[in-house]
Design a protein around this motif. Sequence first.
Motif, short mmCIF file in Angstrom:
data_model
loop_
_atom_site.label_atom_id
_atom_site.label_comp_id
_atom_site.label_asym_id
_atom_site.label_seq_id
_atom_site.Cartn_x
_atom_site.Cartn_y
_atom_site.Cartn_z
N GLN A 458 0.83 -1.21 0.00
CA GLN A 458 0.00 0.00 0.00
C GLN A 458 0.86 1.26 0.00
OE1 GLN A 458 -2.47 -0.47 3.45
NE2 GLN A 458 -3.72 -2.12 2.55
N LYS A 459 2.06 1.16 0.60
CA LYS A 459 2.96 2.31 0.64
C LYS A 459 3.80 2.43 -0.62
CE LYS A 459 3.28 2.61 5.68
NZ LYS A 459 4.17 2.68 6.86
N GLY A 460 3.61 1.51 -1.54
CA GLY A 460 4.31 1.61 -2.83
C GLY A 460 5.49 0.69 -2.98
N TYR A 461 5.60 -0.33 -2.08
CA TYR A 461 6.73 -1.25 -2.16
C TYR A 461 6.20 -2.69 -2.30
CZ TYR A 461 8.97 2.86 -0.16
OH TYR A 461 9.40 4.14 0.06
N PRO A 462 5.99 -3.13 -3.53
CA PRO A 462 5.41 -4.47 -3.75
C PRO A 462 6.45 -5.58 -3.55
CG PRO A 462 5.85 -3.40 -5.85
CD PRO A 462 6.23 -2.42 -4.80
N ILE A 463 6.55 -6.09 -2.32
CA ILE A 463 7.49 -7.18 -2.05
C ILE A 463 6.74 -8.38 -1.48
CG2 ILE A 463 9.48 -5.67 -1.69
CD1 ILE A 463 9.09 -5.93 1.28
N ALA A 464 7.29 -9.56 -1.68
CA ALA A 464 6.63 -10.80 -1.26
C ALA A 464 6.76 -11.01 0.25
CB ALA A 464 7.25 -11.98 -2.00
N ARG A 465 5.92 -11.89 0.79
CA ARG A 465 5.92 -12.18 2.22
C ARG A 465 7.28 -12.75 2.65
NH1 ARG A 465 6.30 -16.04 5.30
NH2 ARG A 465 6.34 -17.51 3.57
N ARG A 466 7.86 -13.64 1.83
CA ARG A 466 9.15 -14.23 2.21
C ARG A 466 10.26 -13.18 2.24
NH1 ARG A 466 7.98 -16.00 -2.93
NH2 ARG A 466 9.45 -15.39 -4.58
N THR A 467 10.12 -12.14 1.40
CA THR A 467 11.10 -11.06 1.43
C THR A 467 10.95 -10.23 2.70
OG1 THR A 467 10.94 -10.95 -0.99
CG2 THR A 467 12.05 -9.14 0.11
N VAL A 468 9.70 -10.02 3.12
CA VAL A 468 9.45 -9.33 4.38
C VAL A 468 10.08 -10.12 5.53
CG1 VAL A 468 7.67 -8.67 6.03
CG2 VAL A 468 7.35 -8.19 3.60
N ALA A 469 9.91 -11.43 5.52
CA ALA A 469 10.48 -12.28 6.56
C ALA A 469 12.01 -12.17 6.58
CB ALA A 469 10.05 -13.73 6.35
N LYS A 470 12.62 -12.13 5.39
CA LYS A 470 14.08 -12.02 5.30
C LYS A 470 14.56 -10.69 5.87
CE LYS A 470 16.15 -10.99 1.40
NZ LYS A 470 16.69 -11.06 0.02
N TYR A 471 13.89 -9.58 5.49
CA TYR A 471 14.26 -8.26 5.98
C TYR A 471 14.05 -8.17 7.49
CZ TYR A 471 14.50 -6.62 1.13
OH TYR A 471 14.83 -6.44 -0.19
N ARG A 472 12.96 -8.76 7.99
CA ARG A 472 12.67 -8.73 9.43
C ARG A 472 13.76 -9.45 10.21
NH1 ARG A 472 10.80 -12.48 12.09
NH2 ARG A 472 9.76 -13.56 10.36
N GLU A 473 14.21 -10.59 9.70
CA GLU A 473 15.27 -11.34 10.36
C GLU A 473 16.59 -10.56 10.34
OE1 GLU A 473 15.34 -15.05 8.34
OE2 GLU A 473 13.48 -15.79 9.25
N GLN A 474 16.86 -9.87 9.23
CA GLN A 474 18.06 -9.05 9.14
C GLN A 474 18.03 -7.90 10.14
OE1 GLN A 474 18.29 -7.94 5.02
NE2 GLN A 474 19.06 -9.94 4.35
N LEU A 475 16.82 -7.42 10.46
CA LEU A 475 16.66 -6.37 11.46
C LEU A 475 16.62 -6.93 12.88
CD1 LEU A 475 13.92 -4.26 9.62
CD2 LEU A 475 16.28 -3.55 10.05
N ASP A 476 16.76 -8.27 12.99
CA ASP A 476 16.76 -8.95 14.29
C ASP A 476 15.44 -8.72 15.04
OD1 ASP A 476 17.89 -10.65 16.14
OD2 ASP A 476 18.86 -9.05 17.28
N LEU A 477 14.33 -8.81 14.31
CA LEU A 477 13.00 -8.67 14.89
C LEU A 477 12.30 -10.03 14.88
CD1 LEU A 477 11.92 -5.33 13.14
CD2 LEU A 477 12.55 -5.63 15.55
N PRO A 478 11.69 -10.46 16.01
CA PRO A 478 11.06 -11.78 16.06
C PRO A 478 9.75 -11.82 15.27
CG PRO A 478 10.69 -10.60 18.11
CD PRO A 478 11.61 -9.74 17.29
N VAL A 479 9.20 -13.02 15.14
CA VAL A 479 7.92 -13.19 14.44
C VAL A 479 6.81 -12.56 15.27
CG1 VAL A 479 8.63 -15.28 13.27
CG2 VAL A 479 7.60 -15.44 15.54
N ALA A 480 5.63 -12.42 14.66
CA ALA A 480 4.51 -11.71 15.31
C ALA A 480 4.17 -12.29 16.67
CB ALA A 480 3.30 -11.73 14.39
N ARG A 481 4.13 -13.62 16.79
CA ARG A 481 3.71 -14.24 18.05
C ARG A 481 4.64 -13.88 19.19
NH1 ARG A 481 5.52 -18.83 20.00
NH2 ARG A 481 6.35 -19.51 17.99
#
Length: 486
Positions: A458-481
């Motif tokens: 919605q913000k203009g960055y069409p990336i896949a869910r697995r890419t979001v997961a990869k970036y989140r891990e690189q930022l050292d952020l845990p999963v939602a749960r």
Amino acid sequence: MLKQQFNLKLSQKLSPQQIQLMKLIQLPTQAFEQRLKQEIEENPALDSGKEQTTETEDEFSNTDSYEDDYNSESQEPEINIDEYLSDDEIPAYRLQSNNYSSDDEDKSVPYASGTTFNQHLISQLNTYRLSDTDYQIATFLIGSINENGYIRRDLADIADDLAFTQNIYVEAKDVEKILHIVHQLDPAGVGARSLQECLSIQLHRKTSNPDVELAVKLIDDTFELFTKKHYKKLITKLGITEEQLKDAIEEIEHLNPKPGGSFSGNTKIVEHVVPDFTIRITEGELELSLNGRNAPELHVSGSYNNMLKGYKESKKKTKAQKDAVQFIKQKLDAAKWFIEAVKQRQQTLMITMSAIMHYQKEFFLSGDERHLKPMILKDIADEIEMDVSTISRVANSKYVDTPYGTKLIKEFFSESMTNDQGEEVSTREIKKILEITIGEEDKRKPLTDEKLAKILKQKGYPIARRTVAKYREQLDLPVARLRKKI
């Protein structure tokens, strides 16, 4: 059958000087200073700092050509002394400009001695009344504690080691009894064998109240449910309210999961980062400067010039003198080359960092990582017409002091992707937006990777869910749960 064959082959070979120059470029400031000190110690023809003016310098100018009187049978190469004596009244190194003061950035970190973590624990152990055997077991256990304050070895293995190294024959259960004494030492939780045991030790030391008692149940009885944040199951199983659970969790959050890290002894040497460059903003324009410690004053030793002058003026040359001059020639060659290599290093660093600064001008003016442009090593290499490996050597180990903090240069490099408007944007920009989005989420209902992917789209960055997961891990952020809070 023997036959001759003609092949045309193109190959590239690096000279020892080129290899050494690349190594010099790769060194950060502190390592470069050590390398400089080593070279000065190994080569007596190389001096640092300002050389005092000598009366003999002017005599080196306008010297006549010298013809060596080597025997015709000598196989040694002829040495032209004039090549090593100054042709000008003022040596070249005296004409070099240096805009750095002698004490610029010349700061050293003082180191203080202190008590080690193990010594701190043993000193507490001396307050307990233990038999000689129990004291030896306790000190052996303390020696098995890692820097985080944990014992990660099985007690049966420790019992075996005691038998082999200390001639103490005990069972694992006997070692465990002594371990409970170690658990009474400060900081609380030291000597624990697991995170659960570490937290439990700390909670049992706290003054008892309803919140602490519930926190003990959470850790001792329902640790797995607690770590997985199954809060609804915990409320049902323990028959408590959400508010009671929240207060108990707050008690646990105030505990220290790494008791060894809380030791305030000053024996650890803190890594001291010395920035190689400084970027300042003056009247809306960026100014780049090289750390003065990267621009030392180096020159050829005047005493070696005096040796050559004496050899030149002597009428009779002995074999020993010729050997000495040959040695001096080698040292002078090495000194002159090293001085030139240091100059090339300074030029390469400044040219490379200047290109990076102008490429990322918007970021350096604003400090907002969302303004970082996509930039790879080849972009800078093409701009300054240098090899990619040279840019990599500069970026991987150098730091720059900016108005927004000291940054590692390689952090400014990132891959690119295309947004919904067809523009090339940096992956660092997307990671920053992802980090902000997660930071602003409702922690009671954290966003899943799929929802985060939709928000980024919605913000203009069409990336896949697995890419979001990869970036989140690189930022050292845990999963939602695991980001969930009540």
